[in-house]
Design an enzyme around this catalytic site. Structure first.
Site, PDB file in Angstrom:
ATOM      1  N   THR A 261       0.833  -1.202   0.000  1.00  0.00           N
ATOM      2  CA  THR A 261       0.000   0.000   0.000  1.00  0.00           C
ATOM      3  C   THR A 261       0.866   1.250   0.000  1.00  0.00           C
ATOM      4  OG1 THR A 261      -1.574   1.281   1.355  1.00  0.00           O
ATOM      5  CG2 THR A 261      -0.095  -0.200   2.513  1.00  0.00           C
ATOM      6  N   ASP A 262       0.299   2.347  -0.494  1.00  0.00           N
ATOM      7  CA  ASP A 262       1.012   3.618  -0.436  1.00  0.00           C
ATOM      8  C   ASP A 262       1.098   4.166   0.990  1.00  0.00           C
ATOM      9  OD1 ASP A 262      -1.671   4.261  -0.159  1.00  0.00           O
ATOM     10  OD2 ASP A 262      -1.685   5.813  -1.710  1.00  0.00           O
ATOM     11  N   GLU A 263       0.305   3.605   1.900  1.00  0.00           N
ATOM     12  CA  GLU A 263       0.276   4.121   3.265  1.00  0.00           C
ATOM     13  C   GLU A 263       1.564   3.855   4.031  1.00  0.00           C
ATOM     14  OE1 GLU A 263      -3.404   3.683   5.448  1.00  0.00           O
ATOM     15  OE2 GLU A 263      -4.462   3.198   3.599  1.00  0.00           O
TER      16      GLU A 263
ATOM     17  N   TYR B 259      -1.950  -0.570  10.866  1.00  0.00           N
ATOM     18  CA  TYR B 259      -2.099  -1.190   9.542  1.00  0.00           C
ATOM     19  C   TYR B 259      -0.907  -0.894   8.658  1.00  0.00           C
ATOM     20  CZ  TYR B 259      -3.325  -1.263   4.609  1.00  0.00           C
ATOM     21  OH  TYR B 259      -3.291  -1.452   3.238  1.00  0.00           O
TER      22      TYR B 259
ATOM     23  N   LYS C 121       2.100  -3.406   7.184  1.00  0.00           N
ATOM     24  CA  LYS C 121       2.390  -3.570   5.760  1.00  0.00           C
ATOM     25  C   LYS C 121       3.836  -3.178   5.450  1.00  0.00           C
ATOM     26  CE  LYS C 121       0.179  -4.755   2.886  1.00  0.00           C
ATOM     27  NZ  LYS C 121       0.016  -6.147   2.374  1.00  0.00           N
TER      28      LYS C 121
END
Length: 310
Positions: free
Chosen positions: A99-101, A126, A130
């Site tokens: 994810t970009d997060e 989260y 990741k």
């Protein structure tokens, strides 16, 4: 690798509404295996029978990670470890979905976007989980020669997305005659991509991506949360301010923005839904036509948010 290969879909722990999304797929090409990604025995057997693994499995909803972070560590980190070890044992090609997060967030007025060189700076349980899984993949590539690639994608939307997610929640609220609920001032920016475009990008990387490389997937879909809700309200003929601003999410990232130049120039990928509004309209139509799928989960979802003033 050929398109006639059989695909296995593993649902973590139990089969719920996810299984319905597989209805209508050719039975000779799909087998559903209900299991836990942290169960090494289950994972090893599946990996040993296939020439490639696409690791989509994740606990992915930020709000849930703020309430109960434990499952995110188990699924995203321990589960990734189990897949990596199985791929190492069987020399199986792996593509890892991230994810970009993991990059944290950008200022609202920052002209920059995330690239493959952006330092990691996760904000939530989260995104931290990741980020940890990405580091594991890179370590197994370098230390053990696992044949893996990674992609970091922006926010997905489209059919079959659970009503706890931002766009489905707002769509189903409006369908039910309720007012959409927007965190804080609604100025947070997300970079939206249709799920079908995400899948086509992953297939491109699996076929043509260079082992050990990371590719960012995005469709230039930056919109504030207020803009997204405004489009949904407009679609239903309601005023753009017919919404409620609610308690903000803890540690809410300001802005995500993806620069997918590497994926587009090196591998020749481009999104099909290059206009967010078109994809959103089709998504709204899908939820209108499938209330039998999402409605059983709606009441519990809204009760969860109501308890938090959201």
């Amino acid at each position: 690798m050929t398109t006639s290969a059989t695909y296995y879909v593993a649902i973590v722990n139990s089969l719920g509404c996810e299984g319905e999304s597989l209805e209508g797929l050719p039975q000779d090409r799909v087998e559903l295996v209900v299991g836990d990604i942290v169960d090494g025995t289950v994972v090893d057997k599946l990996v040993s029978e296939h020439d490639a693994v696409v690791h989509f499995a994740a606990e992915s909803h930020n709000d849930n990670s703020l309430t109960e972070p434990g499952p995110f560590i188990q699924t995203n980190i321990v589960g990734t470890f189990q897949i990596l070890e199985a791929c190492r044992r069987h020399d199986t090609r792996l593509h890892h979905i991230s994810t970009d997060e993991v990059y944290g967030d950008l200022a609202l007025d920052d002209p920059q976007r995330f690239t493959e060189a952006t330092p990691y700076n996760p904000s939530s349980p989260y995104s931290a989980a990741k980020a940890g899984s990405d580091h594991l993949v890179r370590a197994w590539v370098r230390s053990f020669g696992v044949r893996a690639t990674i992609s970091n994608c922006s926010n997905n939307y489209g059919p079959w997305q659970h009503v706890e997610k931002f766009i489905p929640r707002q769509i189903t609220n409006v369908i039910d005659g309720e007012r959409p609920k927007v965190y804080g001032a609604g100025t947070n920016v997300r970079d939206w991509i249709h799920a079908e475009d995400h899948s086509s990008a992953v297939w491109t990387i699996l076929e043509r991506g260079r082992i050990g490389e990371t590719y960012l997937i995005g469709a230039d879909g930056e919109r504030t949360n207020l803009e997204v809700v405004g489009r949904i309200l407009e679609h239903f003929g309601r005023a753009a301010d017919d919404l409620d601003l609610v308690t903000d999410r803890a540690g809410h990232d300001l802005r995500y923005a993806i620069d997918s130049t590497k994926l587009r120039t090196e591998l020749g990928w481009a999104p099909t839904y290059d206009h967010f509004e078109e994809g959103l309209a089709r998504t709204i139509a899908w939820y209108q036509a499938h209330d039998d799928w999402w409605r059983p989960h709606k009441e519990a979802t809204e009760a969860f948010y109501a308890a938090k003033g959201q």
